[in-house]
Design a protein around this motif. Sequence first.
Motif, PDB file in Angstrom:
ATOM      1  N   ASN A 113       7.002 116.285   2.762  1.00  0.00           N
ATOM      2  CA  ASN A 113       7.805 116.544   3.954  1.00  0.00           C
ATOM      3  C   ASN A 113       8.788 117.703   3.759  1.00  0.00           C
ATOM      4  O   ASN A 113       9.713 117.871   4.548  1.00  0.00           O
ATOM      5  N   SER A 114       8.564 118.482   2.730  1.00  0.00           N
ATOM      6  CA  SER A 114       9.388 119.674   2.494  1.00  0.00           C
ATOM      7  C   SER A 114       8.916 120.822   3.383  1.00  0.00           C
ATOM      8  O   SER A 114       7.801 120.810   3.932  1.00  0.00           O
TER       9      SER A 114
ATOM     10  N   PHE B 112       5.517 122.326   2.139  1.00  0.00           N
ATOM     11  CA  PHE B 112       4.261 121.653   2.474  1.00  0.00           C
ATOM     12  C   PHE B 112       4.014 121.650   3.975  1.00  0.00           C
ATOM     13  O   PHE B 112       2.867 121.834   4.426  1.00  0.00           O
ATOM     14  N   LEU B 113       5.040 121.438   4.787  1.00  0.00           N
ATOM     15  CA  LEU B 113       4.840 121.403   6.235  1.00  0.00           C
ATOM     16  C   LEU B 113       4.390 122.767   6.764  1.00  0.00           C
ATOM     17  O   LEU B 113       3.548 122.841   7.668  1.00  0.00           O
ATOM     18  N   GLN B 114       4.908 123.843   6.194  1.00  0.00           N
ATOM     19  CA  GLN B 114       4.434 125.172   6.587  1.00  0.00           C
ATOM     20  C   GLN B 114       2.966 125.344   6.229  1.00  0.00           C
ATOM     21  O   GLN B 114       2.187 125.935   6.995  1.00  0.00           O
ATOM     22  N   PHE B 115       2.580 124.832   5.068  1.00  0.00           N
ATOM     23  CA  PHE B 115       1.172 124.878   4.680  1.00  0.00           C
ATOM     24  C   PHE B 115       0.323 124.073   5.663  1.00  0.00           C
ATOM     25  O   PHE B 115      -0.751 124.524   6.089  1.00  0.00           O
TER      26      PHE B 115
ATOM     27  N   GLY C 298       5.405 118.061  12.417  1.00  0.00           N
ATOM     28  CA  GLY C 298       6.804 117.919  12.047  1.00  0.00           C
ATOM     29  C   GLY C 298       7.066 117.027  10.859  1.00  0.00           C
ATOM     30  O   GLY C 298       8.128 117.093  10.246  1.00  0.00           O
ATOM     31  N   PHE C 299       6.082 116.180  10.510  1.00  0.00           N
ATOM     32  CA  PHE C 299       6.265 115.309   9.358  1.00  0.00           C
ATOM     33  C   PHE C 299       4.920 114.780   8.897  1.00  0.00           C
ATOM     34  O   PHE C 299       3.899 114.882   9.595  1.00  0.00           O
TER      35      PHE C 299
END
Length: 240
Positions: free
Chosen positions: A120-121, A124-127, A138-139
């Motif tokens: 949830n960083s 990782f979310l951008q990936f 968003g999560f």
Amino acid sequence: MAFRFSEAIDPEEVRKAFAEHGFAHIAGVLPPENAKRIHKGLLEQTPWNLVFNQDSKHFDMSEEQLRTLQKQDLSRLQKAIFAQAEQGFQYSYHNYPIHDAVRDGQNEGHVLHTFYEWLNSDEFLQFARAATGFDDIGFVDAQATRYSPGQFLCAHDDILEGKNRRAAYIFNFTPSWRVDWGGYLQLLDDNGNVRVGLPPTFNALNIIKIPQRHNVSFVTPFASGIRLSVSGWFRYGDPD
């Protein structure tokens, strides 16, 4: 030890595969020391529940509850699980609900909770957004799963009202596996044919477009390994 991606990951290549084939397979997704750390945590530090379905109701049984059952009780339970699988949707495997445990403040400091925080960083979310093309992710939720001989997950498409799922993901942490042992992630076409069969390759990440019918094939009675993974969904909306 901080979690991070292997330097070889190219989100654009992942996105092309995801868009063209409905899934992406990423080998060597984490640095080896990260993958080994999670594998150790799954084997040695994780309290497991047996999960299954009965008449559309989900059941969790802790290891403590299972130890109280007599041999005949376990046999009746297994027969009931198989009976539902014969005609409808069913699953039988062990899990540890990471998302729920973190939310409820359980088992603080567990390595899987640290991994969940990384999932949830921003990194990782951008990936996840770049890999799937869904900019509203968003999560990420997460559970650890353990499939032993006789366990399985019947065909389904991951659509569940109100869950806001964009794609499914599976990080595999099984050091070695034979094709004859079953336990494959199978993507199915409209006629029920296996379009793609993915083994639980160690330190590989699979991302699946949904809705898409898939299952985890029956783990054979003679399998001497345990299928270990961390899986869940990329989701939009409110985590609560």
